[in-house]
Design a protein around this motif. Sequence first.
Motif: not given
Length: 255
Positions: A196-208
């Motif tokens: 985040h603080d590097k300005g790198i975005r993610c398109a993602h899905k978590t699970g737990e």
Amino acid sequence: MNMTAILEKAAALPGKIGVYVLDTVTGEEGAYQADLPLQSASVIKIPVMVEAFRRFASGELDENEVVTIRPEHKKPSCGALTYLHDGLQVTLLDLVTLMIIVSDNTATNLMIDRLGIDAINATSESLGLTGTRVNRRLYEPELSRRGVQNYVSAADMGKVLQGLLKGEIISEEASLRMLNILKDQRLNGKMPFFLHDKGIRCAHKTGEDDGITHDVGVIFAEHPVIFCFLSNETDVPLAERALQDMAAMAAGVSI
């Protein structure tokens, strides 16, 4: 990217681990037990989303169809709908969005009921997903105790994510819309932790779940990277810390 270090870190973790990594520019690819079907937790919401968009595109379902949230629909834990007033009206597209960005279980079960388990699985099979299967709705403790689970594999999720990037899942427009929903993910303590603080975005899905932690998605570094991490029967804090490190390595970020 230090692929060797990523896979060694995965292999050192306890439990059942599946990892798939792909640099979409160079084609560098790495996998650790990537074809192993693992209990999916909320990552199963990705194939549910794909089937929903298939039906929207075919005209079989209207994404603007309104659903009224009733007390019997509400499921515990993840999401927002359970905690909002009875009688709230949302669209099918709202349900899909909530299912992904806040992992809403009520929204997911409403979509599974609307789409049908057989249809979701048929679409997964048509995409060549060999380790992915929906066997039940979410938060059904009795079925869970009897061993009825949903499954995904790291390789399967990598295949879907690569298809979305290429505009090949349903259509170019549908792929872009699904990718944009994944970019709006609100649960960002895993894959994006050091990004985040590097300005790198993610398109993602978590699970737990108990002994389970997952995150699968696209890291939009200088070279977009597909990164899929799944774990069952693991030490969750240890696995999540490793996951954060591996995602940073995949993105080429120093921590």
